[in-house]
Structures are given as structure tokens and as C-alpha cells.
Design an enzyme around this catalytic site. Sequence first.
Site, PDB file in Angstrom:
ATOM      1  CG  ASP A  28      -8.293  -4.536  -2.939  1.00 34.75           C
ATOM      2  OD1 ASP A  28      -7.530  -3.590  -3.185  1.00 34.75           O
ATOM      3  OD2 ASP A  28      -9.542  -4.435  -2.970  1.00 34.75           O
ATOM      4  CG  HIS A  66      -2.069   0.909   1.124  1.00 35.53           C
ATOM      5  ND1 HIS A  66      -1.997   2.257   1.346  1.00 35.53           N
ATOM      6  CD2 HIS A  66      -3.334   0.645   0.754  1.00 35.53           C
ATOM      7  CE1 HIS A  66      -3.190   2.791   1.146  1.00 35.53           C
ATOM      8  NE2 HIS A  66      -4.019   1.849   0.776  1.00 35.53           N
TER       9      HIS A  66
HETATM   10  C1  SDX Z   1      -6.170  -0.226  -3.001  1.00 31.62           C
HETATM   11  O1  SDX Z   1      -4.522   4.318  -2.076  1.00 31.62           O
HETATM   12  C2  SDX Z   1      -5.422   3.669  -1.490  1.00 31.62           C
HETATM   13  O2  SDX Z   1      -5.848   3.957  -0.381  1.00 31.62           O
HETATM   14  C3  SDX Z   1      -5.949   2.476  -2.237  1.00 31.62           C
HETATM   15  C4  SDX Z   1      -6.957   1.627  -1.489  1.00 31.62           C
HETATM   16  C5  SDX Z   1      -8.255   2.372  -1.242  1.00 31.62           C
HETATM   17  O3  SDX Z   1      -8.942   2.056  -0.268  1.00 31.62           O
HETATM   18  O4  SDX Z   1      -8.607   3.217  -2.102  1.00 31.62           O
HETATM   19  O5  SDX Z   1      -6.412   1.241  -0.236  1.00 31.62           O
HETATM   20  C6  SDX Z   1      -7.327   0.371  -2.284  1.00 31.62           C
HETATM   21  O6  SDX Z   1      -5.951   0.085  -4.140  1.00 31.62           O
HETATM   22  C7  SDX Z   1      -5.269  -1.179  -2.260  1.00 31.62           C
HETATM   23  C8  SDX Z   1      -4.068  -1.668  -3.127  1.00 31.62           C
HETATM   24  C9  SDX Z   1      -4.589  -2.769  -4.052  1.00 31.62           C
HETATM   25  N1  SDX Z   1      -3.496  -3.151  -5.009  1.00 31.62           N
HETATM   26  C10 SDX Z   1      -2.872  -4.338  -4.914  1.00 31.62           C
HETATM   27  O7  SDX Z   1      -3.038  -5.139  -3.997  1.00 31.62           O
HETATM   28  C11 SDX Z   1      -1.895  -4.612  -6.051  1.00 31.62           C
HETATM   29  C12 SDX Z   1      -0.575  -5.117  -5.482  1.00 31.62           C
HETATM   30  N2  SDX Z   1       0.047  -3.987  -4.753  1.00 31.62           N
HETATM   31  C13 SDX Z   1       1.044  -3.222  -5.424  1.00 31.62           C
HETATM   32  O8  SDX Z   1       0.893  -3.108  -6.822  1.00 31.62           O
HETATM   33  C14 SDX Z   1       1.473  -1.962  -4.678  1.00 31.62           C
HETATM   34  O9  SDX Z   1       1.748  -2.353  -3.393  1.00 31.62           O
HETATM   35  C15 SDX Z   1       0.559  -0.756  -4.655  1.00 31.62           C
HETATM   36  C16 SDX Z   1       0.145  -0.362  -6.007  1.00 31.62           C
HETATM   37  C17 SDX Z   1      -0.631  -1.008  -3.803  1.00 31.62           C
HETATM   38  C18 SDX Z   1       1.357   0.373  -3.989  1.00 31.62           C
HETATM   39  O10 SDX Z   1       2.351   0.696  -4.855  1.00 31.62           O
HETATM   40  P1  SDX Z   1       3.551   1.651  -4.448  1.00 31.62           P
HETATM   41  O11 SDX Z   1       3.276   2.449  -3.226  1.00 31.62           O
HETATM   42  O12 SDX Z   1       3.929   2.371  -5.691  1.00 31.62           O
HETATM   43  O13 SDX Z   1       4.634   0.646  -3.997  1.00 31.62           O
HETATM   44  P2  SDX Z   1       6.019   0.500  -4.685  1.00 31.62           P
HETATM   45  O14 SDX Z   1       5.796   0.033  -6.081  1.00 31.62           O
HETATM   46  O15 SDX Z   1       6.794   1.757  -4.449  1.00 31.62           O
HETATM   47  O16 SDX Z   1       6.640  -0.708  -3.845  1.00 31.62           O
HETATM   48  C19 SDX Z   1       7.660  -0.535  -2.911  1.00 31.62           C
HETATM   49  C20 SDX Z   1       8.462  -1.821  -3.001  1.00 31.62           C
HETATM   50  C21 SDX Z   1       8.975  -2.104  -4.393  1.00 31.62           C
HETATM   51  O17 SDX Z   1      10.134  -2.921  -4.219  1.00 31.62           O
HETATM   52  P3  SDX Z   1      11.590  -2.292  -4.683  1.00 31.62           P
HETATM   53  O18 SDX Z   1      11.448  -2.044  -6.199  1.00 31.62           O
HETATM   54  O19 SDX Z   1      11.760  -1.010  -3.874  1.00 31.62           O
HETATM   55  O20 SDX Z   1      12.567  -3.370  -4.366  1.00 31.62           O
HETATM   56  O21 SDX Z   1       7.638  -2.953  -2.669  1.00 31.62           O
HETATM   57  C22 SDX Z   1       7.497  -3.781  -3.827  1.00 31.62           C
HETATM   58  C23 SDX Z   1       7.928  -2.968  -5.023  1.00 31.62           C
HETATM   59  O22 SDX Z   1       8.462  -3.827  -6.043  1.00 31.62           O
HETATM   60  N3  SDX Z   1       6.085  -4.137  -3.876  1.00 31.62           N
HETATM   61  C24 SDX Z   1       5.622  -5.352  -4.096  1.00 31.62           C
HETATM   62  C25 SDX Z   1       4.237  -5.273  -3.985  1.00 31.62           C
HETATM   63  N4  SDX Z   1       3.877  -4.014  -3.717  1.00 31.62           N
HETATM   64  C26 SDX Z   1       5.030  -3.303  -3.662  1.00 31.62           C
HETATM   65  N5  SDX Z   1       6.295  -6.508  -4.376  1.00 31.62           N
HETATM   66  C27 SDX Z   1       5.493  -7.600  -4.541  1.00 31.62           C
HETATM   67  N6  SDX Z   1       4.136  -7.594  -4.437  1.00 31.62           N
HETATM   68  C28 SDX Z   1       3.484  -6.445  -4.173  1.00 31.62           C
HETATM   69  N7  SDX Z   1       2.154  -6.445  -4.077  1.00 31.62           N
END
Ligand code: SDX
Length: 389
Positions: free
Chosen positions: A326, A269
Site C-alpha cells: 500500500d 506486514h
Molecule cells: C495489507 O495480510 C496481508 O497479506 C495484507 C495485504 C494483502 O495483500 O492482503 O498484504 C494488504 O493489508 C498490507 C498492510 C496494510 N496496512 C498498513 O500499512 C497499516 C500500517 N501497518 C500496521 O498497522 C501493521 O504493520 C499491520 C497491520 C500491517 C501488521 O500488523 P501486525 O502484524 O499485527 O504487527 P504488530 O502490530 O505485531 O507490529 C509489530 C511491531 C509492534 O511494535 P512493538 O509493540 O512490538 O514494539 O511493529 C510495530 C508495532 O507497534 N508496527 C508499527 C507498524 N506496524 C507494526 N509501528 C509503526 N508503524 C507501523 N506501520
Amino acid sequence: STGMTTLDPGFGNTASCSSKITYIDGGAGVLRYRGYPIQDLAVGSSFLEVAYLVIYGELPEPGRLKEFSDKLRENADIPEDMGAFIDAMPRNGHPMALMASAVNTLAAYYDDSADPADENQVELATIRLMAKLPTIAARIYRNSIGEEPIAPDPSLGYVENFTRMTFGERRPDGELGELFGKAVDLLLLLHADHELNCSTATVRVVGSSQADIYASIASGVNALSGPSHGGANQAVLEMLDEIRDSGVELEDFLERVKNREVRLMGFGHRVYKNFDPRSKQIKNLATQILDRDDNPDELFELALRLEAAALKDPYFTERKLYPNVDFFTGVIYRAMGFPSNMFTVLFALGRLPGWIAHYREQLHDPAFRIARPRQHYVGSPERRYPGQG
Ligand code: SDX
């Protein structure tokens, strides 16, 4: 410079605004609607009462909630020609795309409630959106399975009406029906708002051009549909199905995640760097509904094992990746009989009060002006067209 410099994180962290609606402390895993902790509301309130709180800013005085609920019952119908419009849409279309299209036409069917400058029209549109979105969602679903639409029944409550319009006589009744009804109500409540998430920011940006509330909410539906956002609840179930059907060991699946071949959907998140307080509530709900000795739900068991394995793995804990809203919702919705392409529609039904509240708040914000983000230009320096220079 002519070389492409590394871009900043784009819109990721630039937009911001003041709001009185929702407070989140991502580090502590705190979520409050208008100051009330989500834990209190989950136990003591209902979706309609929370929708009222989020939209109007206060809990309803005695009698006001019934008035609000009665207005929604009276306005749940949609015009016949709008029903025909929905029925004519491609059956194989994703329900989120069809719902965004239907919502966008509401200004055409109800042009006496599309002027953002007229508070009475914005209030009328608020009631119409809250009342009609479940009817639109249910009609899209019925159409997708080739079944006749079911008109809203003004004698039923909000959630009961939606489940009846969706499942008809197939909806679970008796004790199970009661449990499912309460579960849907709580899930909608837990989704009601979440400050400046992607779809709410979209509603604000579109509304900032003086676009009408229907166009702004339709834009929010579109933003929510993406698998990085609301579409994640469908993507989690597809991920669990794929793990089960492929027989891959959880450790091997998590290796694929760590090799960045796939993302662990339902985890991570932008704001919560701790447990999402909603995810804890939803996990408890899933346990109540699914963790039955007589008929354990295999996908819920798998989700629990996957969560435990990830929370033990430094790759996830170091990146502060925890289950978000989710991760567990899909297994509950599936158990109730919703197809996975309807899960994000349910997210939209829950998030509607938040979208409306932010649209309305922005209209009264003295700092209100059109959204116009700036960029860092990293393209070619000036160069003249051949023969012009
Ligand atoms: C919702 O904003 C809100 O409030 C949204 C929400 C709402 O109520 O409206 O809460 C609802 O959208 C929840 C999120 C649902 N999405 C998912 O579950 C999809 C999987 N999650 C990711 O795609 C991600 O965590 C996000 C999109 C939710 C957040 O993305 P960020 O903040 O841009 O995170 P990031 O890409 O900067 O990640 C930081 C690190 C990275 O690693 P490094 O490159 O630094 O080594 O964490 C990793 C990312 O690769 N990472 C993940 C991951 N999420 C982040 N690695 C594996 N699986 C994941 N799910």
C-alpha cells in the site's frame, strides 16, 4: 481466575487452512500465484490472464483467455433497477461501503447464480462478479461526483472499459492514456491474491456457512475497507498530505511514530518480514510514471524520502518493518486522477479473483466445514442471580 489474564493475540495467528492458490515466504519476500513468481507475472502477463490463473489454477490455453475476456465484456452491464439502487445511495458514503452493499444485492438480482451447491451457478456468479464489479465501482464514483453513469462498452478491454466508465472523456488518452492503462492493469495484477489475508479469510469464514458467493465477497469488501488492511493505501496518501501540509520534518514525524502517536501507514506486514515483492514492483511503476524531470510529483518525492528515512532507522529495521503493497499505490492512483476514497475500491477490483478462488477452493475442500473458532474464557466464574442461589 477472575482477573483478566493477558489475552492471546486473538484471531491474529489462529486461523489456518490448506490451499493451492498462493505461496508466500515472508522471510525471503517471495510471492507466487499457483507457483508462478510475481516478478514473472508482472513482466509477462496481464490482469485478466492472472485472474484466470488464480481462479482456474492454470494459465489459459490459447483462445481460452479471449473466451474469458469476451464473457466478461458480454456480462459487464448491470440491471437498470440496480443502477437506480446505486444512484439512490448516499453520495457522501464511502465507495467501499456502497460497493459492499451493491455486491450483497447481486444474489437478489441474479438468483440463478447464488447456489453454492451448483457448480454451474458458482461459475456463472464468477463471470458476473468479475464482469460487473468495475461497472458497479465506476457507477458509485460517477454518482459521488454528481455525473451521469457511463454504460460499459463491449468493444473495450477490461481496464480500458473501467477507466472510460470512471473518467469518461476526461480519461487521459494517447501515450499517457496507454501508460496509465498498463499501470492500472499491473496494479490489479499485483493485488490479485495474497493467501489468508484478513479479507480473504473473511470470505472463507462467511462462505463456510454455505452463504452465497455474493454475500461472501461483499463481506470481503467490508473487511478490506479497514485502514489496517486495504484502506491503508488511502491512509498513506492522507499521511503524506498531512506531512506536506504541516511542514513537519520527517525526523520529527518518525519520532511521533516511535512514540506510538501514529503508525507509519504503508509499512509493516504480518507475514513479510522483508521487502514486500509487490512494493518493489509498484515503486518501479511509480518511478516510471511520476519521476519525470519536467514535473516531479512532490508526494512521490516525499514518499521516497520517508521510506529512506525509515529504512535507516533501527526502530523500523529491528521490527522488520518495510514498505508493503500500500505504500506507493496511492501516489500512482492520485496521479491518474482517482480520488483517495477510490484507492481501496481499486484494491478490491484487483483482489476479486483471489476472493473468488478461495471461495471456490473451499467448496471443494474435503475438510470443508463451518468456521467456528474457539476462545479462552477469562470472564467471571459462575455466580447466582440474587434470590436464586
Ligand atoms: C495489507 O495480510 C496481508 O497479506 C495484507 C495485504 C494483502 O495483500 O492482503 O498484504 C494488504 O493489508 C498490507 C498492510 C496494510 N496496512 C498498513 O500499512 C497499516 C500500517 N501497518 C500496521 O498497522 C501493521 O504493520 C499491520 C497491520 C500491517 C501488521 O500488523 P501486525 O502484524 O499485527 O504487527 P504488530 O502490530 O505485531 O507490529 C509489530 C511491531 C509492534 O511494535 P512493538 O509493540 O512490538 O514494539 O511493529 C510495530 C508495532 O507497534 N508496527 C508499527 C507498524 N506496524 C507494526 N509501528 C509503526 N508503524 C507501523 N506501520
